[in-house]
Motif scaffolding. Sequence first.
Motif, PDB file in Angstrom:
ATOM      1  N   GLU A  83       0.821  -1.211   0.000  1.00  0.00           N
ATOM      2  CA  GLU A  83       0.000   0.000   0.000  1.00  0.00           C
ATOM      3  C   GLU A  83       0.853   1.259   0.000  1.00  0.00           C
ATOM      4  N   ALA A  84       2.074   1.160   0.525  1.00  0.00           N
ATOM      5  CA  ALA A  84       2.955   2.325   0.573  1.00  0.00           C
ATOM      6  C   ALA A  84       3.499   2.679  -0.806  1.00  0.00           C
ATOM      7  N   LEU A  85       3.389   1.777  -1.763  1.00  0.00           N
ATOM      8  CA  LEU A  85       3.907   2.036  -3.112  1.00  0.00           C
ATOM      9  C   LEU A  85       3.006   2.968  -3.915  1.00  0.00           C
ATOM     10  N   ILE A  86       1.730   3.005  -3.586  1.00  0.00           N
ATOM     11  CA  ILE A  86       0.788   3.808  -4.368  1.00  0.00           C
ATOM     12  C   ILE A  86       1.167   5.277  -4.293  1.00  0.00           C
ATOM     13  N   ASP A  87       1.173   5.928  -5.447  1.00  0.00           N
ATOM     14  CA  ASP A  87       1.510   7.340  -5.636  1.00  0.00           C
ATOM     15  C   ASP A  87       3.005   7.609  -5.490  1.00  0.00           C
ATOM     16  N   SER A  88       3.830   6.566  -5.550  1.00  0.00           N
ATOM     17  CA  SER A  88       5.277   6.778  -5.510  1.00  0.00           C
ATOM     18  C   SER A  88       5.844   6.807  -6.925  1.00  0.00           C
ATOM     19  N   ARG A  89       7.003   7.413  -7.073  1.00  0.00           N
ATOM     20  CA  ARG A  89       7.663   7.486  -8.375  1.00  0.00           C
ATOM     21  C   ARG A  89       8.612   6.308  -8.514  1.00  0.00           C
ATOM     22  N   VAL A  90       8.573   5.667  -9.678  1.00  0.00           N
ATOM     23  CA  VAL A  90       9.435   4.526  -9.969  1.00  0.00           C
ATOM     24  C   VAL A  90      10.063   4.742 -11.346  1.00  0.00           C
ATOM     25  N   VAL A  91      11.088   3.960 -11.655  1.00  0.00           N
ATOM     26  CA  VAL A  91      11.809   4.112 -12.915  1.00  0.00           C
ATOM     27  C   VAL A  91      11.628   2.854 -13.748  1.00  0.00           C
ATOM     28  N   VAL A  92      11.297   3.036 -15.032  1.00  0.00           N
ATOM     29  CA  VAL A  92      11.149   1.923 -15.954  1.00  0.00           C
ATOM     30  C   VAL A  92      12.541   1.397 -16.296  1.00  0.00           C
ATOM     31  N   VAL A  93      12.737   0.070 -16.144  1.00  0.00           N
ATOM     32  CA  VAL A  93      14.046  -0.514 -16.454  1.00  0.00           C
ATOM     33  C   VAL A  93      14.002  -1.402 -17.690  1.00  0.00           C
ATOM     34  N   GLY A  94      12.824  -1.692 -18.212  1.00  0.00           N
ATOM     35  CA  GLY A  94      12.746  -2.492 -19.427  1.00  0.00           C
ATOM     36  C   GLY A  94      11.363  -3.065 -19.634  1.00  0.00           C
ATOM     37  N   ALA A  95      11.263  -3.868 -20.695  1.00  0.00           N
ATOM     38  CA  ALA A  95       9.991  -4.500 -21.034  1.00  0.00           C
ATOM     39  C   ALA A  95      10.143  -6.005 -20.905  1.00  0.00           C
TER      40      ALA A  95
END
Length: 118
Positions: free
Chosen positions: A55-67
Motif C-alpha cells: 500500500e505504501a507504493l501507491i503514488d510513488s515514483r518509480v523508474v522503468v528498467v525495461g519490457a
Amino acid sequence: MCHLILFLPVFGLAVFLVWPLSMAGPIYTVIFVLSLLMYVLVIRVMRRPVITGSEALIDSRVVVVGANGDHWRVMVGNEVWEADAPEPLRSGESVRVVGIDGLRLKVSRLGSGAGSTE
C-alpha cells in the motif's frame, strides 16, 4: 489484553472504594490525564500514512528498467516489479504507481492518470 488499557479510567474508579475522597480524587485525576494523553498518542499513530507493505507504493515514483513481453519492469527501491501501463513507456523514464493488482503494479506517466497531483 492491550484493549484493557483503554478502560483504565473505568478501572481507576475503584480507587474511590479503597481510599477516602481526599486521596482518591487526585489519584484518579492522574489516571484520567494519563489516559487522555495515551488516547491522543493512539489517535495520532492511527492517522499516520502507511509506510510499509504494498500500500505504501501507491503514488510513488518509480523508474522503468525495461519490457517483459507486454508488461513493463520498473525499479522500486532495490526491487524490480512487473507493471502494466496504458501507454508505451521508455526505459529510464520516471512513472507514478497508481494501483496494485496482485503482484503487478499499475503505472502511468507523471502528470497523467488517477491520483496524480501534477
